[in-house]
Write an enzyme that holds these catalytic residues in place. Sequence first.
Site, PDB file in Angstrom:
ATOM      1  CE1 TYR A 140     -63.551 -23.573  22.922  1.00  0.00           C
ATOM      2  CE2 TYR A 140     -62.583 -21.856  21.759  1.00  0.00           C
ATOM      3  CZ  TYR A 140     -63.123 -23.199  22.000  1.00  0.00           C
ATOM      4  OH  TYR A 140     -62.350 -24.119  21.013  1.00  0.00           O
ATOM      5  N   PRO A 186     -60.887 -30.123  25.900  1.00  0.00           N
ATOM      6  CG  PRO A 186     -59.187 -29.416  24.424  1.00  0.00           C
ATOM      7  CD  PRO A 186     -60.177 -28.888  25.440  1.00  0.00           C
ATOM      8  CG  HIS A 240     -60.435 -25.836  23.379  1.00  0.00           C
ATOM      9  ND1 HIS A 240     -59.367 -25.392  22.686  1.00  0.00           N
ATOM     10  CD2 HIS A 240     -60.907 -26.674  22.486  1.00  0.00           C
ATOM     11  CE1 HIS A 240     -59.199 -25.946  21.708  1.00  0.00           C
ATOM     12  NE2 HIS A 240     -60.235 -26.910  21.710  1.00  0.00           N
ATOM     13  CB  SER A 292     -60.251 -31.720  15.823  1.00  0.00           C
ATOM     14  OG  SER A 292     -59.227 -30.785  15.812  1.00  0.00           O
TER      15      SER A 292
HETATM   16  N1  COA Z   1     -49.803 -36.336  -2.064  1.00  0.00           N
HETATM   17  C1  COA Z   1     -48.759 -36.637  -1.298  1.00  0.00           C
HETATM   18  N2  COA Z   1     -48.637 -35.844   0.033  1.00  0.00           N
HETATM   19  C2  COA Z   1     -49.511 -35.092   0.442  1.00  0.00           C
HETATM   20  C3  COA Z   1     -50.482 -34.767  -0.549  1.00  0.00           C
HETATM   21  C4  COA Z   1     -50.687 -35.323  -1.784  1.00  0.00           C
HETATM   22  N3  COA Z   1     -51.575 -35.085  -2.706  1.00  0.00           N
HETATM   23  N4  COA Z   1     -51.203 -33.907   0.082  1.00  0.00           N
HETATM   24  C5  COA Z   1     -50.662 -33.517   1.257  1.00  0.00           C
HETATM   25  N5  COA Z   1     -49.463 -34.458   1.290  1.00  0.00           N
HETATM   26  C6  COA Z   1     -48.623 -34.541   2.469  1.00  0.00           C
HETATM   27  C7  COA Z   1     -48.276 -33.249   3.131  1.00  0.00           C
HETATM   28  O1  COA Z   1     -47.188 -32.591   2.058  1.00  0.00           O
HETATM   29  C8  COA Z   1     -47.931 -33.545   4.518  1.00  0.00           C
HETATM   30  O2  COA Z   1     -46.447 -34.113   4.586  1.00  0.00           O
HETATM   31  P1  COA Z   1     -45.582 -34.032   5.845  1.00  0.00           P
HETATM   32  O3  COA Z   1     -46.202 -35.267   6.762  1.00  0.00           O
HETATM   33  O4  COA Z   1     -44.380 -34.515   5.447  1.00  0.00           O
HETATM   34  O5  COA Z   1     -45.841 -32.926   6.521  1.00  0.00           O
HETATM   35  C9  COA Z   1     -48.910 -34.567   5.021  1.00  0.00           C
HETATM   36  O6  COA Z   1     -49.197 -35.338   3.589  1.00  0.00           O
HETATM   37  C10 COA Z   1     -49.967 -34.270   5.805  1.00  0.00           C
HETATM   38  O7  COA Z   1     -50.868 -33.296   4.887  1.00  0.00           O
HETATM   39  P2  COA Z   1     -52.263 -33.000   4.929  1.00  0.00           P
HETATM   40  O8  COA Z   1     -52.854 -34.664   5.349  1.00  0.00           O
HETATM   41  O9  COA Z   1     -52.871 -32.680   3.725  1.00  0.00           O
HETATM   42  O10 COA Z   1     -52.793 -32.271   6.041  1.00  0.00           O
HETATM   43  P3  COA Z   1     -52.227 -31.143   6.644  1.00  0.00           P
HETATM   44  O11 COA Z   1     -51.029 -31.481   7.769  1.00  0.00           O
HETATM   45  O12 COA Z   1     -51.849 -29.801   5.855  1.00  0.00           O
HETATM   46  O13 COA Z   1     -53.195 -30.646   7.846  1.00  0.00           O
HETATM   47  C11 COA Z   1     -55.209 -29.491   8.527  1.00  0.00           C
HETATM   48  C12 COA Z   1     -54.521 -30.350   7.245  1.00  0.00           C
HETATM   49  C13 COA Z   1     -56.554 -28.993   7.823  1.00  0.00           C
HETATM   50  C14 COA Z   1     -55.546 -30.446   9.348  1.00  0.00           C
HETATM   51  C15 COA Z   1     -54.097 -28.385   8.983  1.00  0.00           C
HETATM   52  O14 COA Z   1     -53.988 -27.424   7.935  1.00  0.00           O
HETATM   53  C16 COA Z   1     -54.618 -27.677   9.817  1.00  0.00           C
HETATM   54  O15 COA Z   1     -55.308 -26.561  10.172  1.00  0.00           O
HETATM   55  N6  COA Z   1     -54.482 -28.362  11.419  1.00  0.00           N
HETATM   56  C17 COA Z   1     -54.822 -27.696  12.614  1.00  0.00           C
HETATM   57  C18 COA Z   1     -56.008 -28.225  12.873  1.00  0.00           C
HETATM   58  C19 COA Z   1     -56.125 -27.985  14.521  1.00  0.00           C
HETATM   59  O16 COA Z   1     -56.197 -26.621  14.537  1.00  0.00           O
HETATM   60  N7  COA Z   1     -56.619 -28.792  15.370  1.00  0.00           N
HETATM   61  C20 COA Z   1     -56.639 -28.732  16.925  1.00  0.00           C
HETATM   62  C21 COA Z   1     -58.096 -27.954  17.107  1.00  0.00           C
HETATM   63  S1  COA Z   1     -58.194 -27.789  18.848  1.00  0.00           S
END
Ligand code: COA
Length: 614
Positions: A59, A72, A297, A513
Amino acid sequence: MYLNCMKHLVKEEQYQKTKAIVVKFGEPGGTGELLQKKLLERSEKTYNWVYDYWLEDMYLNQRLALPVNSNPAMVFPKQNFKDRKDSLRFAAHLITGVLEYKERIDTRVLPVDFARGQLAGTPLCMKQYYRLFNTYRLPGHKRDTLIIHKPGSTEQEHIIVACKNQFFVLDLVVNKKKLKEMDILTQLEKIVKMAENSEERQPPFGLLTSDGRTEWAQAREVLIKDSVNRESLAVIEKCLCVLCLDNPSGMEVGDTSRALLMLHGGGHEKMGANRWYDKPMQFIVGEDGVCGTVCEHSPFEGIVLVACTEYLMKFMTGSPSKMGRATSVSELPTPARLLWKTTPHIQDLLKASAERLQRLVRDLDMDVHKFEVYGKEFIKKQKMSPDAYIQVALQLAFYRCNGRLVSTYESASIRRFHEGRVDNIRSATSEALAFVKAMTDEKASLSVSHFSYLVPQILGYSHYTVHHAITGLGIDNHLLGLREIAQELKMERPEIFTDETYVASNQFILSTSQVPTTVEMFCCYGPVVPNGYGCCYNPQSDHLLFSVTSFHGSTETCSAVFIKALDEGLVEMRDLCRKSNKPQSSAALAASKAVVNNQGAGSKLPSTLQKTGK
Ligand code: COA
């Protein structure tokens, strides 16, 4: 891992050159070893060895204008206001919610967040919440500064209200009494009236904050020569938040136009000057029901912004507005209009900023799209990570539009660490390339064999997410740390960081993202390079929401074309899953099991994927 991430994204000749550079860098007793040692020493002395480096790189050192390029926006559900007064009631209620939330922050009663999704249950660093309202990004000639006011400071007892490009001070404490919602409404009504008085109208100084950071820093230097301007700036820089009361934009109100109005205000002829882009929390309440927030941001991530805005939305719908007159502060002083001293030179600066904002507005190509065929529940039923699946779909769309893959950024939260912000999940893997090629070049014969590409790709991808990116072992922050420590040691920049591949690895043509919400709203942002896409997605149970941005100025991108490719790809991926749910998917399952087994020991992703025998 760096070589594996880049091998398929650069030409073979360049890759061989990079490989030699990397090998030399990593030689025992070589530059890499020295820098790593210094980085380890730094980690002993700091809470978070990457945070300052990261903040500056991501940033504060960036010189591009904040709207579109950096800030954003969160788009609230469209409101149906009966009239202006109704919109002011909404604004007063919203500010009351902000004050309630701020109180929770100041008294430290916000519950600690715990990770959800992958590696659920770990407590997360809350520091970003404590920077929502007490920060300000001050422009600098070479580098901006993130100013952090002491929490609960008495200097921070006002908000700034922007109306018709004028800025007003709304004191929230009068005679040591906090204003009630009714008082806030009364003050907002006064402000709207004052803004209409054309005789007292001031030039649209907010425009300067929409300019490039160096341009704004230079203009600010001119401004502060006069004490009137100095005082006005000081008041703005200390406010809790900015509330922008927008006139109707005249645009047809849809998801895309609302997102555009949040990101850049529609330029100086619409609401683009009714903003102060340096302020991290800036709420917009449009008379036409277009509402949301646009955020600077640098102090926090979208996930923290979602937590705050969801609280506000729930507050707005769940707690009735308290407009009883009896409890209001009786003598309310008239809110002060911020005054500016202008000169012909300042007028020219304003004109130049207005033109540059207009160019940005004309250039932004935005498409907000709701994919309604299925949502994350369908993907979970396939036993796949929805996030990984969507990332693969984005790669497929990009490949179909451009015939290649490019460096891709997906923000991965590292709030498991103190002061942790994000690292990068590089989703343009060689396995993704194999999958998208198969899906595109052999489309006619779409068969279960394609599934054996898809499954390991998705499993491998979520393996990288879990075992590297979100647990602090991603490569981007590490390389950044090594690069910056070399600079601190005043070493000549090591060749690994001047190499063409490194430059390409940081050109995020696809910047993505995941910003999920539990109430009806969505996040959006602009591309980070001129020939790139910004893609923010919000996976819901039965649908997926995408906000795609690009620039009209690039002949390589088109948001509508990308969305179309994404739509088609998602449907084909579902068809593939359906076909593979039949018994013959055992080959794919065997392949996927091999991946899991190979990766369980923490082995590096790309090489283990090659072992699956694809
Ligand atoms: N089978 C069945 N379910 C699964 C699965 C599988 N193989 N893998 C994951 N899932 C489920 C998870 O348990 C979770 O369940 P829930 O909705 O009940 O909690 C759901 O699917 C979502 O998981 P997934 O899609 O793998 O992603 P996540 O929620 O763990 O997110 C990231 C991954 C990388 C996006 C997250 O860790 C992250 O870092 N988020 C922040 C991003 C951020 O900062 N954004 C803003 C920037 S400004």
